[in-house]
Structure formats: structure tokens, C-alpha cells
Scaffold this motif. Structure first.
Motif, PDB file in Angstrom:
ATOM      1  N   ASN A 158       0.831  -1.201   0.000  1.00  0.00           N
ATOM      2  CA  ASN A 158       0.000   0.000   0.000  1.00  0.00           C
ATOM      3  C   ASN A 158       0.867   1.252   0.000  1.00  0.00           C
ATOM      4  O   ASN A 158       1.819   1.370   0.782  1.00  0.00           O
ATOM      5  CB  ASN A 158      -0.922   0.002   1.218  1.00  0.00           C
ATOM      6  CG  ASN A 158      -1.958  -1.104   1.141  1.00  0.00           C
ATOM      7  OD1 ASN A 158      -2.334  -1.540   0.049  1.00  0.00           O
ATOM      8  ND2 ASN A 158      -2.419  -1.572   2.291  1.00  0.00           N
ATOM      9  N   ASN A 159       0.550   2.167  -0.919  1.00  0.00           N
ATOM     10  CA  ASN A 159       1.283   3.433  -1.066  1.00  0.00           C
ATOM     11  C   ASN A 159       2.740   3.218  -1.443  1.00  0.00           C
ATOM     12  O   ASN A 159       3.587   4.078  -1.183  1.00  0.00           O
ATOM     13  CB  ASN A 159       1.186   4.273   0.216  1.00  0.00           C
ATOM     14  CG  ASN A 159      -0.240   4.587   0.588  1.00  0.00           C
ATOM     15  OD1 ASN A 159      -1.035   5.010  -0.255  1.00  0.00           O
ATOM     16  ND2 ASN A 159      -0.580   4.369   1.845  1.00  0.00           N
ATOM     17  N   GLY A 171      -4.500   0.997  -4.268  1.00  0.00           N
ATOM     18  CA  GLY A 171      -3.600   1.703  -3.365  1.00  0.00           C
ATOM     19  C   GLY A 171      -2.135   1.463  -3.655  1.00  0.00           C
ATOM     20  O   GLY A 171      -1.261   2.012  -2.971  1.00  0.00           O
TER      21      GLY A 171
END
Length: 328
Positions: free
Chosen positions: A117-118, A137
Motif C-alpha cells: 500500500n502506497n 492503493g
């Protein structure tokens, strides 16, 4: 290094890292690498090639600090990413590891474990669009051969596992050992992380003439560099006039148009398989500006970049126009 495998894993994703680290040890890596293959329940994993791989450890019993955790890819990646026992163990083991890596579609398992994520990551170019859709994400970029984001390392398809491993060896022990391993493997030293995966996108039949074939391969792998007729002619050791004659005979187009088509097709694949802004794609593929790239899309496909991104399949190039010499 703990290599995480499962049924229908790609055997080269396992052999490339383990083989390179074995050679690093033989060339004096201190401390030496210890490589082990792990599966859920210590079950043997059948590779996609049908070869049965014996696991050295049960993932569920591994405790203590790990140096490097690597999840391999392969045809069984979707089932692996849906296996909650496997995903839970990868998530747990990642917390114990100094660094975490994936090869090819092993990225899907890391994403399922919530580790990406990210993060900016890569995977095999064929699966980037699907990964981005399943995990919005995650910043998917199928341009480079491998990417490091913090302590997370992701790599593209199959042979890029070797490039990633050589990079890890260089990080750990310096470039001299990495070069020695590359020479032992009869590998091109090692390809830099940002070398374009996108050269694999260009699937036109190879030209019959060796010089033209070599130049076409060079163009595909160096889209952001100077690929003007003079630069290409100098590289080939021929005059620009002879270069044009060779391209016209064997490719049915001029060098400038061949370069523009290669850049446009690579950019279209990046538009479809990554979330990169058009400006970044333009730079990576050798266009002077996003506006120049937009015009190239219109000339080559008859549609703009936004439309290409939304289409269910890659558009087909338009019929070739009379020979010109546009400079991107």
C-alpha cells in the motif's frame, strides 16, 4: 534468504536468486548467504514446468530475524495470493525481515498481504494492468526491471530476478563481487534497475538483416536516448543514406519513423499498464513533451492516450502513411 514457493511457481524465479547467491558465496561473500526454500506446511511445490521442489522449511515454524524474504512468481500466483495461510505467513515473516522482495507475479502475494500500500512497485509487464486494478492503493509501474521502495523490492518477469539479485549482492558486498558473479553467470554485468522492461512490448517480427535487427533491438531498449538517424548510423558504422536504405528494404519505413513507432507503442503499453502521468511516460519513451506524445498516439492509433487507457484491448496501429521523417 528465504524463498517462498507454492504450486505452479516459476522455477527460474527460484533458480536465479539461489544460483546467484551460491556463486556469491563461492566468490567469498562474508558473511555468506544462506538460502532456503519454504512453503506452507513444508509441502513439496510442483513448479509450472512440472519439476517437484522439496521445501526446506515450513513457513509457519520460521521464527527469529530474517535477512531477506523473497516471494517468487509463476502461473500459480492467483491461487497463491488467495491462499490465506500463505498470505498470513508472508505478512508475518515480512515483519521479521530486513528486506522483502518479489519476483514477477510474486508481487500479487505481497499486495494481498497488504505490504505494498502506497508503494511504487513493478511486476511482469503483462500483469501490471490487472495488479493496478485489483490493488488501487499500489502505484504500479511496469517500466523498470526492478524497483526499491523503502525495504520493499519488486522485480519484473523471470530473468529480472537475476538483475534484482545482483543488485542485492552489490548493496551487501559492493560492485566487485556483483560483477564477479555476473561474469560467472555469463550475464551482462547487470542491467540497471531502470532499464526498460518496455522493450519486451515491441513484438514485431525481427528483420532479416542482422544490422537492422541489432539496431531494432537497441532502439527498443534505449527509447529515451538519442535515436536520430545520425546517432543510429554512427552506432552501426554506416552512412545515414545507407541506414535509410536498409530500414526501407527490411522494415518498410525510415529510421525516424521506426523510432517514433517503437516509442509510441511502448508509451501506449505504459499508459494501459501503469498509473504514470503522461509527462513521465513521454520522458521515459523519448518524447519531448506530453503534447508530442498525444500527437504520436493520434498519428499512430487514431485515438488519444485517455481513450487508449480505457480500451479493453490495445488499439491496432493505423495503416502506414507515405514515408516521412518526423522527429519525436
Amino acid at each position: 534468504m528465504l524463498l517462498v514457493a507454492y504450486d505452479d511457481a516459476q522455477i527460474l524465479d527460484i533458480a536465479s536468486p539461489s544460483g546467484a547467491l551460491d556463486l556469491a558465496n563461492r566468490h567469498g561473500a562474508v558473511p555468506p548467504y544462506a538460502v532456503e526454500l519454504g512453503t506452507v506446511g513444508r509441502c513439496a511445490a510442483r513448479s509450472s514446468a512440472g519439476i517437484l521442489l522439496g521445501a526446506g522449511c515450513d513457513l509457519e515454524t520460521v521464527t527469529g530475524r530474517l535477512d531477506t524474504l523473497v516471494v517468487v512468481g509463476g502461473a500459480g500466483y492467483a491461487e497463491a495470493a488467495a491462499d490465506q495461510r500463505l498470505v498470513t505467513q508472508v505478512r508475518r515473516l515480512a515483519r521479521l525481515s530486513r528486506r522483502v522482495a518479489s519476483v514477477c507475479t510474486g508481487t500479487y502475494v505481497l499486495a494481498a498481504a497488504g505490504l505494498l500500500n502506497n508503494r511504487r512497485v513493478t511486476t511482469h509487464w503483462r500483469y501490471g494492468e490487472q495488479l493496478a486494478a485489483q490493488h488501487p492503493g499500489v502505484a504500479v509501474d511496469v517500466g523498470p526491471l526492478h524497483i526499491r521502495d523503502g525495504n520493499i523490492y519488486t522485480s519484473a518477469g523471470v530473468t529480472s530476478a537475476l538483475d534484482l539479485t545482483l543488485s542485492l549482492i552489490e548493496d551487501d558486498h559492493g560492485p566487485t563481487l556483483a560483477r564477479a558473479v555476473a561474469r560467472e553467470l555469463v550475464s551482462y554485468l547487470h542491467r540497471p534497475a531502470d532499464q526498460a522492461q518496455i522493450s519486451m512490448f515491441l513484438a514485431a517480427p525481427p528483420p532479416g538483416d542482422r544490422l537492422v535487427r541489432d539496431l531494432a533491438g537497441y532502439i527498443a531498449g534505449h527509447l529515451a536516448e538519442d535515436l536520430g538517424p545520425r546517432a543510429l548510423a554512427a552506432r552501426a558504422g554506416v552512412s545515414t543514406r545507407h541506414l535509410t536504405r536498409l530500414f526501407t528494404t527490411h522494415l518498410g519505413t525510415t529510421p525516424s519513423r521506426a523510432v517514433r513507432a517503437a516509442r509510441t507503442e511502448a508509451a501506449a503499453h505504459l499508459v494501459r499498464s501503469s498509473a504514470l502521468p503522461l509527462a513521465a511516460i513521454a520522458r521515459r519513451c523519448g518524447f519531448r513533451s506530453p503534447q508530442t506524445l498525444r500527437q504520436a498516439f493520434l498519428d499512430h492509433y487514431g485515438v488519444g492516450g485517455d481513450r487508449i487507457r480505457r480500451m479493453p484491448d490495445m488499439p491496432r496501429p493505423r495503416a502506414a502513411a507515405p514515408a516521412q521523417n518526423p522527429e519525436p
